[in-house]
Scaffold this active site. Sequence first.
Site, mmCIF file in Angstrom:
data_model
loop_
_atom_site.group_PDB
_atom_site.id
_atom_site.type_symbol
_atom_site.label_atom_id
_atom_site.label_comp_id
_atom_site.label_asym_id
_atom_site.label_seq_id
_atom_site.Cartn_x
_atom_site.Cartn_y
_atom_site.Cartn_z
ATOM 1 N N ASN A 126 10.922 1.370 -20.626
ATOM 2 C CA ASN A 126 11.756 0.531 -21.489
ATOM 3 C C ASN A 126 11.458 0.916 -22.931
ATOM 4 O OD1 ASN A 126 13.016 -1.485 -22.913
ATOM 5 N ND2 ASN A 126 11.766 -3.176 -22.106
ATOM 6 N N LYS B 29 12.857 -0.166 -25.505
ATOM 7 C CA LYS B 29 13.132 -1.282 -26.432
ATOM 8 C C LYS B 29 13.966 -0.746 -27.608
ATOM 9 C CE LYS B 29 9.088 -3.533 -24.602
ATOM 10 N NZ LYS B 29 7.967 -4.454 -24.779
ATOM 11 N N HIS C 27 14.426 -9.753 -19.780
ATOM 12 C CA HIS C 27 13.125 -9.373 -20.359
ATOM 13 C C HIS C 27 12.612 -10.543 -21.212
ATOM 14 C CE1 HIS C 27 10.101 -7.365 -22.763
ATOM 15 N NE2 HIS C 27 10.085 -6.429 -21.836
ATOM 16 N N GLU D 254 11.301 -10.652 -23.997
ATOM 17 C CA GLU D 254 11.693 -10.609 -25.413
ATOM 18 C C GLU D 254 13.084 -11.187 -25.600
ATOM 19 O OE1 GLU D 254 10.811 -6.466 -25.944
ATOM 20 O OE2 GLU D 254 8.668 -6.920 -25.820
ATOM 21 N N GLU E 104 6.114 -9.281 -15.535
ATOM 22 C CA GLU E 104 5.537 -8.912 -16.826
ATOM 23 C C GLU E 104 4.948 -10.158 -17.481
ATOM 24 O OE1 GLU E 104 7.508 -5.094 -18.453
ATOM 25 O OE2 GLU E 104 8.737 -6.763 -19.103
ATOM 26 N N GLY F 172 2.472 -5.328 -24.737
ATOM 27 C CA GLY F 172 2.150 -4.758 -26.053
ATOM 28 C C GLY F 172 0.819 -5.199 -26.623
ATOM 29 N N SER G 276 1.309 -3.431 -20.792
ATOM 30 C CA SER G 276 0.176 -2.566 -21.171
ATOM 31 C C SER G 276 -0.207 -1.545 -20.099
ATOM 32 C CB SER G 276 -1.032 -3.427 -21.569
ATOM 33 O OG SER G 276 -0.714 -4.208 -22.711
HETATM 34 P P1 13P Z 1 4.166 -2.476 -22.986
HETATM 35 O O1 13P Z 1 4.039 -1.469 -21.883
HETATM 36 O O2 13P Z 1 4.346 -1.854 -24.340
HETATM 37 O O3 13P Z 1 3.086 -3.502 -22.931
HETATM 38 O O4 13P Z 1 5.549 -3.270 -22.742
HETATM 39 C C1 13P Z 1 5.838 -3.746 -21.472
HETATM 40 C C2 13P Z 1 7.251 -4.154 -21.440
HETATM 41 O O5 13P Z 1 7.665 -5.100 -22.067
HETATM 42 C C3 13P Z 1 8.173 -3.338 -20.619
HETATM 43 O O6 13P Z 1 9.381 -3.981 -20.428
#
Ligand code: 13P
Length: 245
Positions: free
Chosen positions: A8, A10, A92, A94, A162, A168, A207
Amino acid sequence: MQKLIAGNWKMNGLASSLAEIEALKGLTGQATCDIVVCPPFTLIEKAVAASKDSAILVGAQDCHAQSKGAYTGDVSAEMLAEIGARFVILGHSERRSAYREADASVAAKAATAQKSGLTSIICVGETRAERDDGTAIEVVRAQLEGSIPEGASSSNTAIAYEPVWAIGTGLIPTVEQIEEVHSAVRKVLEERIRADGRSVRILYGGSVKASNAAAIFQVPNVDGALVGGASLKASEFAGIIAAAV
Ligand code: 13P
């Protein structure tokens, strides 16, 4: 079950980032898992072209629940399918937090994605506060119940667990915590879609790096990963893919 490793990106990536897909092709020729890269909307068509003649598939990070209409700024599943996307990440955390996306909206989007032939990667996961107060499983169950649409099957749906606090941050749940949640997700899938629920892939996200992927992939009911930051560099993403045997 063949693992699914999805990246992803983003809101990262300009045309120059397509070099990472070119590099990934060279690094993953022998891969035995399914590989998906989900760049921003602007790069989907170019990413499809860049991944031609390879095992890399392309996905989007969201879609609208309707196939067309007066929805300024939105993109439909049908539009994504037309330019060669095969997957779409939905719900997601976010988007759930920044745009207050509710489970019902995720389910409606997944239903349209299904009609357009896209495979939905439906995301769920608890916050730090929910983990600390012992309600993680309950929260994830409720998100699944509300977000999985009618007609979901192992060929049009994957789930990504997740934990919000692991995204992150470099923090990762223990192997036992991942196993507990993934087994609860499997149970819901079996209740909802019976025997085929056993074949829906459940990805872990938060992560994931080349250095911790192998340990995560050993956990029962972990059928792949949804990778954020570490998917932006082909060499690091290829390391995760190599661990998914
Ligand atoms: P990270 O791998 O950067 O922690 O992000 C995970 C994520 O949100 C994937 O959709």
